[in-house]
Design a protein around this motif. Structure first.
Motif, mmCIF file in Angstrom:
data_model
loop_
_atom_site.group_PDB
_atom_site.id
_atom_site.type_symbol
_atom_site.label_atom_id
_atom_site.label_comp_id
_atom_site.label_asym_id
_atom_site.label_seq_id
_atom_site.Cartn_x
_atom_site.Cartn_y
_atom_site.Cartn_z
ATOM 1 N N TRP A 175 0.846 -1.183 0.000
ATOM 2 C CA TRP A 175 0.000 0.000 0.000
ATOM 3 C C TRP A 175 0.888 1.242 0.000
ATOM 4 C CZ3 TRP A 175 1.029 -2.942 4.274
ATOM 5 C CH2 TRP A 175 1.504 -2.308 5.414
ATOM 6 N N SER A 176 0.259 2.405 -0.167
ATOM 7 C CA SER A 176 1.002 3.651 -0.183
ATOM 8 C C SER A 176 0.159 4.735 0.467
ATOM 9 C CB SER A 176 1.357 4.051 -1.618
ATOM 10 O OG SER A 176 2.130 5.240 -1.634
ATOM 11 N N THR A 177 0.814 5.798 0.907
ATOM 12 C CA THR A 177 0.121 6.936 1.492
ATOM 13 C C THR A 177 0.282 8.136 0.575
ATOM 14 O OG1 THR A 177 2.121 7.383 2.776
ATOM 15 C CG2 THR A 177 0.359 6.160 3.873
ATOM 16 N N LYS A 178 -0.418 9.221 0.880
ATOM 17 C CA LYS A 178 -0.419 10.382 -0.009
ATOM 18 C C LYS A 178 0.964 11.026 -0.116
ATOM 19 C CE LYS A 178 -1.927 13.672 3.554
ATOM 20 N NZ LYS A 178 -3.012 14.602 3.974
ATOM 21 N N ASP A 179 1.845 10.770 0.872
ATOM 22 C CA ASP A 179 3.195 11.320 0.797
ATOM 23 C C ASP A 179 4.122 10.463 -0.055
ATOM 24 O OD1 ASP A 179 3.407 9.195 2.510
ATOM 25 O OD2 ASP A 179 3.849 10.381 4.288
ATOM 26 N N GLY A 180 3.582 9.396 -0.669
ATOM 27 C CA GLY A 180 4.347 8.605 -1.622
ATOM 28 C C GLY A 180 5.208 7.512 -1.024
ATOM 29 N N ILE A 181 5.112 7.273 0.274
ATOM 30 C CA ILE A 181 5.897 6.203 0.891
ATOM 31 C C ILE A 181 5.173 4.873 0.679
ATOM 32 C CG2 ILE A 181 6.787 5.258 3.053
ATOM 33 C CD1 ILE A 181 7.228 8.129 3.987
ATOM 34 N N VAL A 182 5.828 3.963 -0.028
ATOM 35 C CA VAL A 182 5.232 2.677 -0.379
ATOM 36 C C VAL A 182 5.682 1.632 0.632
ATOM 37 C CG1 VAL A 182 4.900 1.007 -2.229
ATOM 38 C CG2 VAL A 182 5.416 3.387 -2.793
ATOM 39 N N GLN A 183 4.731 0.858 1.128
ATOM 40 C CA GLN A 183 5.054 -0.182 2.102
ATOM 41 C C GLN A 183 4.705 -1.549 1.540
ATOM 42 O OE1 GLN A 183 4.892 0.244 6.192
ATOM 43 N NE2 GLN A 183 4.235 2.384 6.214
#
Length: 428
Positions: A397-405
């Protein structure tokens, strides 16, 4: 028909977005980037890289944790943006594999560190200005910690077995993993409730979400691959403080029967009582523990801090007879491999979750909860407002700040064997 049409439109829109994003932002070619880095490396009088960078700056970590829930309303768009980035990475040749000649850790100077630096630069974990050299300096150490945090690994800053395996999963496989999880997220939808609890099984943690923000994020222990935690949607309606534990039939057959053959005092030592169908207590010495099948009796453990559920049992309706609960084995929450239960979910700092769940139930503040647990009497409490509860399986998944987990595909549902990097066994 309408559902199929919507799904087709959704797929076309998704592909169109990713294609447009991939074309709009061009990733510099690896060869050009390497040429620029080589020029910097070859500057006369450069010295060692770890002597050129400010130590405090190089240790600064980009925040990986976020108060954004995994299933925020923007979750599909965030994953699509990540997919566009990974398409660009693949179009530029992906990232190199890392094959260390020596254990890679802070202070090491070895040619294999060059591979590691290149790998971390491509994935965005190491700033490009850190350069390509043989030195495992504080820049590399910080980048490795960031990579580990994004993959749910111990943030040690050195390359252990699981970190190396995760590093060497190709960019193409990671892109496919994002695609798989985009479908899962879209199918789950965004209407999960104004307040809800989400357990992400591969991440082995629990989110308490309110108004699209994470109010609590608790480490969890979930089902081992042989006894997986099920996917479900339900509502939490009850919390039992100081709960007795009725042992599931599967655990009696698979675990308690063999234990009783080895140690006839196991049930007594663990305060587990046997009852027949009339509610009469049965002496364990009268049971044939060498029989093929477990006796048709109820196994119930007395309440107490050392019982299997310790202070709390959180109930929600489901056909799998699973629940969330406390545990006396708190040290297990420190493990990276937290796939050890028989299907139920153990929650670290569960009393914080109790308080959050009961915030709208009159008379049940933190003090009342602590007093009730301290009294040691089994006490069921109905929630004034049942809280939606979701067990999901999201490995990327990813967050709006672009950090992909990313997380390991512990149940082998993603379709790529190299994603099931970690395995473990144990008894709940």
């Amino acid at each position: 028909m309408t559902k199929d049409l919507n799904k087709t439109v959704r797929t076309v829109s998704r592909r169109g977005f990713i294609a447009a994003a991939a074309g709009a932002v061009a990733l510099p070619k690896l060869a050009a980037a390497q040429s620029a880095v080589d020029a910097l490396i070859n500057t006369p009088g450069r010295g060692k890289w770890d002597e050129q960078f400010d130590a405090v700056t190089s240790r600064a970590q980009a925040a990986v944790s976020s108060n954004q829930p995994i299933l925020s309303p923007n979750a599909p768009m965030n994953i699509m943006q990540a997919m566009a980035e990974y398409q660009r990475i693949n179009a530029n040749g992906g990232w190199p594999e890392v094959h260390p000649n020596v254990p890679l850790q802070f202070g090491v100077y070895d040619p294999s560190v060059r591979q590691l630096r290149q790998r971390l630069i491509v994935s965005g974990d190491l700033p490009q200005e850190a350069g390509i050299s043989d030195s495992y300096d504080s820049y590399v150490q910080g980048a490795v910690r960031r990579f580990q945090a994004r993959h749910g690994l111990a943030e040690t800053g050195y390359i252990d077995e699981y970190t190396l395996k995760a590093l060497n999963v190709s960019a193409a496989v990671r892109l496919a993993q994002l695609e798989t999880n985009l479908t899962r997220v879209e199918d789950l939808g965004s209407d999960l409730g104004q307040r809800y609890v989400l357990v992400n099984i591969p991440a082995a943690y629990c989110e308490a979400v309110e108004d699209n923000a994470v109010a609590l994020r608790n480490v969890a222990i979930v089902g081992r691959p042989s006894r997986p935690t099920p996917l479900l949607n339900s509502k939490i309606f009850e919390i039992i403080f100081n709960p007795p534990w009725t042992v599931p039939r599967s655990i009696i057959q698979k675990d308690i029967m063999p234990l009783m053959r080895e140690d006839p005092n196991y049930l007594v030592d663990n305060k587990i009582r046997l009852y027949d169908n009339k509610g009469q207590e049965v002496d364990p010495l009268t049971v044939d523990w060498n029989a093929e099948k477990a006796p048709n009796l109820t196994f119930r453990q007395d309440p107490g801090p050392n019982s299997a559920m310790a202070s709390t049992k959180i109930n929600f309706h489901n056909k799998h007879a699973v629940y969330m609960h406390d545990t006396p084995s708190q040290s297990l929450f420190n493990d990276i491999l937290r796939f050890e239960s028989s299907g139920c979910v153990r929650i670290e700092n569960v009393r914080d979750l109790d308080v959050w769940l009961l915030k709208n139930t009159p008379g049940w503040n933190r003090q009342k909860i602590e007093e009730t647990i301290h009294a040691g009497i089994s006490t069921p409490v109905n929630l004034a407002d049942p809280v939606p509860n979701h067990f999901v399986y999201i490995t990327a998944w990813s967050t709006k700040d672009g950090i992909v987990q990313f997380r390991d595909d512990i149940y082998n549902l993603d379709g790529a064997p190299e994603l099931a990097l970690q395995t473990t066994t144990g008894i709940e």
